[in-house]
Design a protein around this motif. Structure first.
Motif, short mmCIF file in Angstrom:
data_model
loop_
_atom_site.label_atom_id
_atom_site.label_comp_id
_atom_site.label_asym_id
_atom_site.label_seq_id
_atom_site.Cartn_x
_atom_site.Cartn_y
_atom_site.Cartn_z
N ALA A 138 6.72 7.90 -12.36
CA ALA A 138 7.27 9.07 -11.68
C ALA A 138 6.44 10.31 -11.96
CB ALA A 138 8.73 9.28 -12.11
N LEU A 139 5.98 10.48 -13.20
CA LEU A 139 5.14 11.62 -13.54
C LEU A 139 3.79 11.55 -12.84
CD1 LEU A 139 5.86 11.94 -17.38
CD2 LEU A 139 6.53 13.56 -15.59
N ASP A 140 3.21 10.35 -12.78
CA ASP A 140 1.94 10.20 -12.06
C ASP A 140 2.08 10.62 -10.61
OD1 ASP A 140 0.74 9.25 -14.34
OD2 ASP A 140 0.81 7.13 -13.74
N ALA A 144 0.18 14.06 -9.25
CA ALA A 144 -0.85 13.93 -8.22
C ALA A 144 -0.60 14.93 -7.09
CB ALA A 144 -0.88 12.51 -7.67
N GLY A 145 0.66 15.10 -6.72
CA GLY A 145 0.99 16.06 -5.67
C GLY A 145 0.82 17.49 -6.12
N ARG A 146 1.21 17.79 -7.36
CA ARG A 146 1.12 19.16 -7.87
C ARG A 146 -0.32 19.62 -8.03
NH1 ARG A 146 4.03 19.63 -13.23
NH2 ARG A 146 3.67 21.87 -12.91
N ASP A 202 7.64 12.37 0.55
CA ASP A 202 7.20 11.05 0.99
C ASP A 202 7.82 10.03 0.04
OD1 ASP A 202 5.73 9.51 2.92
OD2 ASP A 202 4.38 8.93 1.28
N TYR A 203 7.88 8.78 0.47
CA TYR A 203 8.47 7.75 -0.38
C TYR A 203 7.93 6.39 -0.02
CZ TYR A 203 11.57 5.90 3.28
OH TYR A 203 12.06 5.30 4.43
N THR A 204 8.17 5.43 -0.89
CA THR A 204 7.85 4.03 -0.66
C THR A 204 9.03 3.20 -1.13
OG1 THR A 204 6.30 2.22 -1.16
CG2 THR A 204 6.65 3.86 -2.88
N SER A 205 9.34 2.12 -0.42
CA SER A 205 10.49 1.28 -0.76
C SER A 205 10.19 -0.16 -0.38
CB SER A 205 11.74 1.78 -0.03
OG SER A 205 12.87 0.99 -0.38
N GLU A 206 10.42 -1.09 -1.31
CA GLU A 206 10.11 -2.50 -1.08
C GLU A 206 11.06 -3.40 -1.87
OE1 GLU A 206 8.01 -3.78 0.98
OE2 GLU A 206 6.60 -2.15 1.47
N ARG A 214 0.87 3.23 -3.95
CA ARG A 214 0.46 3.80 -5.23
C ARG A 214 1.21 5.11 -5.48
NH1 ARG A 214 -4.20 5.86 -5.41
NH2 ARG A 214 -4.56 5.65 -7.67
N ALA A 215 1.61 5.31 -6.72
CA ALA A 215 2.36 6.51 -7.08
C ALA A 215 1.59 7.78 -6.73
CB ALA A 215 2.68 6.50 -8.58
N GLU A 216 0.29 7.80 -7.02
CA GLU A 216 -0.53 8.98 -6.73
C GLU A 216 -0.59 9.26 -5.24
OE1 GLU A 216 -1.35 6.47 -8.59
OE2 GLU A 216 -1.76 7.21 -10.62
N ASP A 217 -0.66 8.19 -4.43
CA ASP A 217 -0.74 8.39 -2.97
C ASP A 217 0.54 9.00 -2.42
OD1 ASP A 217 -3.25 7.27 -3.05
OD2 ASP A 217 -2.60 5.28 -2.37
#
Length: 446
Positions: A138-140, A144-146, A202-206, A214-217
């Motif tokens: 979560a921090l990564d 990455a966004g910040r 943005d989000y990802t779900s699977e 990727r978390a950074e993406d």
């Protein structure tokens, strides 16, 4: 670290609880009974501005019992699937059934429709994730966004991972179960310049954590989406083409499914009552469900009545081909169940897909909607009015962001006026769709 979840033992335990409830209901004089039980375990982590805001480890369980005495129905549930709670739930359901009125449509689904095979649909992928590992991901994501220039603040990042078991049985002798998992990571960031502040996410779900983005993406995409909204203004008022981003187009599909759901139909609370066989969309558009698609977000071998699931076509070459019915709603309508107790599963479109830029090129002037606000959708009349934000388009080019405007029309006109579906398919949910371009709606801005 989260406590290990032994899906096999939990499944065996719940099956024994369900079987015990069915036997008890029979002993107490029920003519029929159905029981659903579940247990879920997961971890959810929230971070903001580089700090941990919350860590939640959850474990939930429950059981729901419905008994039928003649055509009288009684239901009771408990958040505890222990033996004593199960016995109490059955007794309470029986007590309730003695006081309810008779309902000619009440009862189990026909026994011949019970699912005879319970295939492995590849929906259970546990993620042995420690709390520290969840926090780090979560921090990564947020960091990455910040780091993207122009991002001034954050509403945080959230990681959620869970798995569970569902069991359903009834007095036809049916007993079915399924294990499943769901994992997601999201981030919402705030951009700022002289014009003010804007936020986006943005989000990802699977089902399978190996397929998560990727978390950074995710963090970078959330930042880019927020930055694109800086300098937003109100659009002019008029009648213009409107293009819905894929996630919002999936919402339009959701409104369609709500309108063809049996509960709305037998209550005469849908604008699609008595519309079977009528054209709703252009002839090139079809829509159905694939409930047994392997690995998909809503796959299930049987519905909430124990009825086997099957591919259904709801829109066939533009025409309304089928309603979405459970056993109860089907009886109320004098029809047959479509295996949709609990809703539709894995909605898929069949339509020629158009590159996103080509869809935009069909807009001499109009709006690309990326966010909707409010609940202005009337399922009885089909009237549609929502607050919106997005981008102003002229001659196929995105010129600037827009906000604080309303789009209005009717779902009937919007469906009939569908110009094209984009190839930018959003596969993160149970409805897979690309962008939708609607020929004309009322845009109320400045």
């Amino acid at each position: 670290m989260t406590q290990a979840f032994d899906a096999a033992s939990q499944q065996a335990l719940l099956e024994s609880r369900v079987q015990a409830a069915l036997e008890q209901a029979q002993r107490l004089g029920a003519d029929a009974c159905e029981v659903g039980a579940s247990v879920d375990q997961g971890i959810e982590v929230s971070v903001r501005l580089g700090e941990v805001e919350s860590v939640e480890l959850s474990r939930d369980q429950g059981i729901a019992v419905t008994v039928y005495v003649g055509q009288r129905k009684g239901s009771a549930s408990s958040s505890d699937a222990g033996e004593a709670s199960v016995r109490s739930a059955v007794e309470q359901a029986m007590s309730i059934a003695r006081y309810t009125g008779e309902d000619p449509a009440a009862g189990l689904a026909p026994p011949e429709l019970m699912a005879r095979e319970i295939p492995d649909l590849d929906v259970h992928h546990p993620w042995r994730l420690s709390t520290d590992e969840a926090i780090e991901l979560a921090l990564d994501c947020e960091n990455a966004g910040r780091r993207v220039s122009g991002i001034s603040n954050s509403d945080g990042a959230n990681l959620s991972s869970g798995e569970g078991v569902r069991v359903y049985g009834n007095s036809h002798g049916f007993l079915g179960s399924q294990c499943g998992s769901r994992h997601s990571l999201s981030c919402m960031l705030i951009a700022e310049d002289a014009s003010g502040m804007q936020r986006d996410y943005d989000y990802t779900s699977e089902r399978d954590p190996r397929r998560l983005a990727r978390a950074e993406d995710i963090g970078v995409l959330a930042a880019e989406r927020a930055l694109r909204r800086l300098g937003a203004r109100r659009p002019i008022t008029g009648r213009f083409p409107v293009m819905f981003d894929p996630a919002l187009a999936s919402g339009l599909v959701g409104h369609l499914m709500s309108a063809i759901a049996g509960g709305a139909l037998y209550r005469q609370a849908s604008f699609l009552c008595d519309r079977l066989g009528e054209p709703l969309f252009p002839e090139w558009f079809s829509l159905g469900e694939k409930p047994r698609e392997r690995g998909a977000m809503a796959s299930a071998p049987f519905d909430n009545d124990g009825v086997y699931t099957r591919d259904n076509v709801f829109i066939d070459q533009g025409r309304l081909a089928s309603y979405m019915l459970s056993a109860y709603s089907a009886r109320r309508l004098g029809m047959e169940t479509t295996g949709n107790a609990g809703g539709a599963r894995n909605i898929r479109l069949q339509a020629p897909l158009t590159p996103r830029q080509e869809l935009l090129a069909k807009m001499p002037r109009g709006v690309l909607v990326t966010e909707l606000m409010g609940q202005g959708v009337n399922g009885v009349t089909g009237d549609y009015s929502r607050g919106a934000a997005g981008f102003w388009v002229e001659n196929g080019e995105i010129l600037y962001p827009v906000e604080e405007f309303t789009i209005a029309g009717s779902l009937q006109a919007m469906f009939a006026g569908l110009v094209g579906v984009g190839d930018d398919i959003d596969t993160r949910g149970s409805i897979h769709s690309g962008s939708w371009l609607i020929d004309e709606m009322t845009v109320a801005g400045s």
